[in-house]
Design a protein around this motif. Structure first.
Motif, short mmCIF file in Angstrom:
data_model
loop_
_atom_site.label_atom_id
_atom_site.label_comp_id
_atom_site.label_asym_id
_atom_site.label_seq_id
_atom_site.Cartn_x
_atom_site.Cartn_y
_atom_site.Cartn_z
N SER A 316 -31.79 -106.68 1.31
CA SER A 316 -32.54 -107.92 1.08
C SER A 316 -31.93 -109.03 1.92
CB SER A 316 -32.48 -108.33 -0.40
OG SER A 316 -33.10 -107.38 -1.23
N ALA A 541 -33.25 -118.03 -2.43
CA ALA A 541 -34.32 -117.05 -2.60
C ALA A 541 -33.82 -115.68 -2.15
CB ALA A 541 -35.54 -117.45 -1.78
N VAL A 542 -34.16 -114.66 -2.93
CA VAL A 542 -33.90 -113.27 -2.55
C VAL A 542 -35.23 -112.68 -2.10
CG1 VAL A 542 -33.12 -111.01 -3.34
CG2 VAL A 542 -32.00 -113.08 -4.21
N VAL A 543 -35.31 -112.32 -0.82
CA VAL A 543 -36.58 -111.93 -0.23
C VAL A 543 -36.39 -110.72 0.68
CG1 VAL A 543 -37.56 -114.26 -0.31
CG2 VAL A 543 -36.22 -113.56 1.67
N ARG A 544 -37.51 -110.12 1.03
CA ARG A 544 -37.47 -109.05 2.03
C ARG A 544 -37.63 -109.64 3.43
NH1 ARG A 544 -39.13 -103.69 3.17
NH2 ARG A 544 -37.56 -103.13 4.74
N SER A 545 -38.47 -110.66 3.56
CA SER A 545 -38.71 -111.32 4.84
C SER A 545 -38.30 -112.77 4.75
CB SER A 545 -40.19 -111.23 5.24
OG SER A 545 -40.49 -112.09 6.32
N TRP A 546 -37.72 -113.28 5.82
CA TRP A 546 -37.30 -114.68 5.87
C TRP A 546 -38.47 -115.61 5.56
CZ3 TRP A 546 -35.08 -117.18 11.00
CH2 TRP A 546 -34.51 -118.40 10.70
N ASP A 548 -40.75 -115.33 3.47
CA ASP A 548 -41.06 -115.40 2.04
C ASP A 548 -40.18 -116.39 1.29
OD1 ASP A 548 -42.97 -113.44 2.44
OD2 ASP A 548 -41.62 -111.79 1.91
N ALA A 549 -39.14 -116.92 1.97
CA ALA A 549 -38.25 -117.86 1.30
C ALA A 549 -38.91 -119.22 1.11
CB ALA A 549 -36.95 -118.01 2.09
#
Length: 550
Positions: A316, A541-546, A548-549
Motif C-alpha cells: 500500500s 490516507a492508506v491507498v493503493r494509488s497516490w 486516491d489520497a
C-alpha cells in the motif's frame, strides 16, 4: 557513539575513527569493493555516525550492495549551512581547501561507483573540513540548534538517497493509458497527438488564422489582438476574463500541451524504468532549506498522472501531509499563544474565525498569506491590522524579518540557517527595474521592499523546512524498525515534498505506518518548539494509488 571518517585514496577507501572534535584516530585501508561488507559489520556492532564528503558520492553504492546506514555527517551540506549561518564564526570555517567545499556540487546521476574520473571531491581533505566544522559548532553560543540542523540535514541526505534508489512505484501501462485517454494515440515524432491537433484546428478557426502555431505564445498573442481581443499576454488567467469562442479550446490546448511536455510519452520513456519513477532528490537544494530535484519534475507531479503511482501487489501507499504548516511554524517560532490556540483546530483558518479575529475562513487565509508573503494591498492589506492586534508576536516576527531584509541584513530560521545577502540578486533585481536607479530613489525602494518580502517568508519557510526534515529523519528510522530485510523489503519513503510524504509499505503494516507518521510529526514539533503547545495535524490516507489520497 563512534564516528568513522571515510575518504578515497587511489583505488582504496581509508576509514578512520575520529573524535567529536574531528581529530582522526586509528585508520583502516580497504579495497573499495570490500567497503559495503565492512560498513555493514560496523553498523551491526553498535551506533556509528559515518562522516563523508557527500552522501551522493558514497551511499548509492552501499545501497546497491544492500547496506543501509542509520546516521551520517554530510560535510558538503553541513558546511554550506554553517558558512551561511549568522550563528557560526566564518573565520573558523575559512582556510585550506574551504573554497573547494563551497564549490562542491552533488552527484545527480550516472555511475554510482565510488571512484569516478576527475571527481573534484577527491581534491578535498574531509578530515580538515570536519575539524573546521566541529570547531565552529563548539564555539557557537547556539551550537545545540546548529547541531540539530546539521544532523537533520545529513539524515535528509540519507533519506533522499534511499528514495532515489528505491523509486516511486509507477505503472507505465497505466500512465500510457491515461495519456491516450487525454491526448489520443501516441503520434510519430514531431507530430501532435490527435486531441491537440483537433484543438489547434479549433483555435485557428476561431481566430481565422489558418497558419497559426498554437505553441508560439507570441504568434497566439498577435492573433488574439488581430481578432480585436484586449489582451497583453496569453496567460490562462488573462484568457479566462474574456468571452470569445477561442477561449475554451485555447485553454484546453494549453493545459494538455503542458501535460504532454512535462509528463508525456517522452517523460515516461526517460524517467520510468523497472516499474519505478526515479528522480534524484536534492536536500538543501533551495536557499530556504527546501528540497530540489533533478530529473522528471519530481516536485511537481500533476494530478492527471498520479493514478499511475500504484503500490506493488500486496503493498500500500501511505500518503500524509500536514495542514497549514507555515502558519503553525510561525506560531511556534514567535511563541504566539493566540495563534497556537487557533492552530489547535485541525483547520487553523477556522480556528481564527472561531476566535472572532475575522468573519470568514477566506479572510483568514488571505490575511495569513499576506503576512507570510508581504501582501500589503487589497484584501490581505485590509486584514493585516486585525491580525497584528490579535497575533502581535507572530506578525511582529515577520515584520522584523522584512525590515531586516530591506536593510540588507541576514535573517535566520529557528535552527540557524541564514538567508543569502542581497548581493548579486539585489543588483539583478535593480537592473530589471531600470538603468542605474538612484540610491534612495523609487526603484531602489522597490528593490529593497522586494528583498524584504523574501526575508519575511524566508524565516518561516525555512523553519518549516526544518520541521519537515526532523519529521522525515525520525520517520525514516521508525519505518526501518517496523520490518525486516533490506530497505525495499521494509516500509520505506518513496516521495517527499515540503509537507507531504509517501511511504510504500507491505499492506499488513499500513496502519502501523500511519501511526508512526503521526508520531514522527509530534516528535518533530517537540524537537523544534519544546513544550510550547502546538499541534501539527496530519491528513493520512492508506491507498493503493497516490491519486486516491485526494
Amino acid at each position: 557513539m563512534d564516528r568513522v571518517l571515510l575518504r578515497r585514496d587511489g583505488g582504496d577507501v581509508v576509514a578512520a575513527d575520529c573524535a567529536p572534535d574531528g581529530t582522526p584516530g586509528p585508520a583502516t585501508r580497504l579495497p573499495a569493493d570490500d567497503l559495503p561488507a565492512w560498513v555493514a559489520a560496523r553498523e551491526g556492532g553498535g551506533a556509528v555516525r559515518w562522516v563523508w564528503d557527500d552522501t551522493t558520492r558514497w551511499y548509492p553504492a552501499l545501497l546497491d550492495a544492500g547496506v543501509r546506514v542509520e546516521r551520517c555527517t554530510d560535510l558538503r551540506l553541513t558546511g554550506a549551512l554553517l558558512r551561511r549561518s549568522p550563528l557560526a564564526d566564518p573565520a573558523l570555517l575559512a582556510g585550506g581547501d574551504a573554497a573547494g567545499w563551497v564549490a562542491l556540487e552533488p552527484r545527480t546521476g550516472g555511475d554510482p561507483a565510488l571512484f569516478p574520473l576527475e571527481d573534484p571531491a577527491d581534491r578535498l581533505d574531509p578530515a580538515a573540513e570536519l575539524r573546521r566544522q566541529s570547531a565552529a559548532l563548539a564555539a557557537s553560543a547556539h551550537g545545540g540548534r546548529l547541531g540539530l540542523l546539521a544532523a537533520a540535514e545529513s539524515s535528509g541526505a540519507l533519506a533522499a538517497a534511499e528514495m532515489t534508489w528505491a523509486g516511486l512505484p509507477w505503472r507505465a501501462d497505466e500512465h500510457a493509458r491515461l495519456l491516450t485517454g487525454l491526448l489520443g494515440d501516441r503520434p510519430p515524432a514531431g507530430l501532435r497527438p490527435p486531441v491537440l491537433e483537433r484543438l489547434a484546428g479549433e483555435v485557428r478557426a476561431a481566430l481565422r488564422a489558418p497558419d497559426l502555431n498554437p505553441d508560439s505564445p507570441a504568434a497566439v498573442l498577435r492573433a488574439l489582438q488581430t481578432a480585436g481581443l484586449p489582451v497583453e499576454d496569453t496567460r490562462s488567467w488573462t484568457l479566462e476574463r474574456i468571452e470569445h469562442p477561442v477561449v475554451p479550446p485555447l485553454l484546453e490546448y494549453k493545459r494538455l500541451a503542458r501535460l504532454l511536455a512535462a509528463n508525456g510519452w517522452a517523460w515516461l520513456d526517460t524517467w520510468v524504468r523497472d516499474g519505478r519513477f526515479r528522480p534524484v532528490f536534492l536536500p538543501g537544494g533551495v536557499v530556504t532549506g527546501r528540497w530540489a530535484s533533478h530529473g522528471g519534475g519530481a516536485l511537481s507531479v500533476p494530478v492527471q498522472v498520479r493514478p499511475a503511482a500504484v503500490a506493488d501487489d500486496g503493498w500500500s501507499l501511505v500518503v500524509a501531509d500536514v495542514a497549514q504548516l507555515e502558519p503553525r511554524v510561525l506560531a511556534g517560532m514567535s511563541r504566539d499563544a493566540a495563534l497556537a490556540e487557533a492552530a489547535r483546530d485541525r483547520d487553523l483558518y477556522a480556528g481564527m474565525v472561531a476566535a472572532g479575529v475575522v468573519a470568514t475562513r477566506a479572510e483568514a487565509k488571505v490575511g495569513v498569506l499576506g503576512a507570510l508573503y508581504g501582501g500589503t494591498r487589497g484584501e490581505s492589506g485590509r486584514m493585516m491590522p486585525r491580525l497584528a492586534r490579535r497575533y502581535p508576536r507572530a506578525i511582529g516576527l515577520v515584520e522584523d524579518a522584512a525590515r531586516a531584509g530591506e536593510r540588507g541584513a541576514v535573517v535566520q530560521t529557528l535552527l540557524g540557517r541564514g538567508s543569502p545577502l542581497p548581493g548579486a540578486a539585489w543588483a539583478e533585481r535593480l537592473a530589471d527595474l531600470g538603468e542605474a536607479p538612484e540610491p534612495g530613489g523609487r526603484d531602489s525602494d522597490r528593490a529593497r521592499r522586494a528583498w524584504g518580502r523574501f526575508t519575511r517568508n524566508f524565516v518561516v519557510q525555512g523553519t518549516g523546512a526544518e520541521w519537515a526534515l526532523c519529521w522525515l529523519a525520525d520517520l525514516r528510522n521508525r519505518l526501518w524498525r517496523l520490518g525486516e530485510g533490506s530497505v525495499h523489503q521494509r516500509p520505506h519513503l518513496v516521495f517527499f515534498l515540503h509537507d507531504e510524504v509517501v511511504v510504500h509499505t507491505p499492506a499488513d503494516l499500513a496502519d502501523r505506518v500511519a501511526g508512526e507518521v503521526r508520531a514522527a510529526a509530534a516528535t518533530a514539533g517537540r524537537l523544534l518548539f519544546g513544550g510550547f503547545p502546538l499541534d501539527f495535524p496530519l491528513d493520512v490516507a492508506v491507498v493503493r494509488s497516490w491519486a486516491d489520497a485526494g
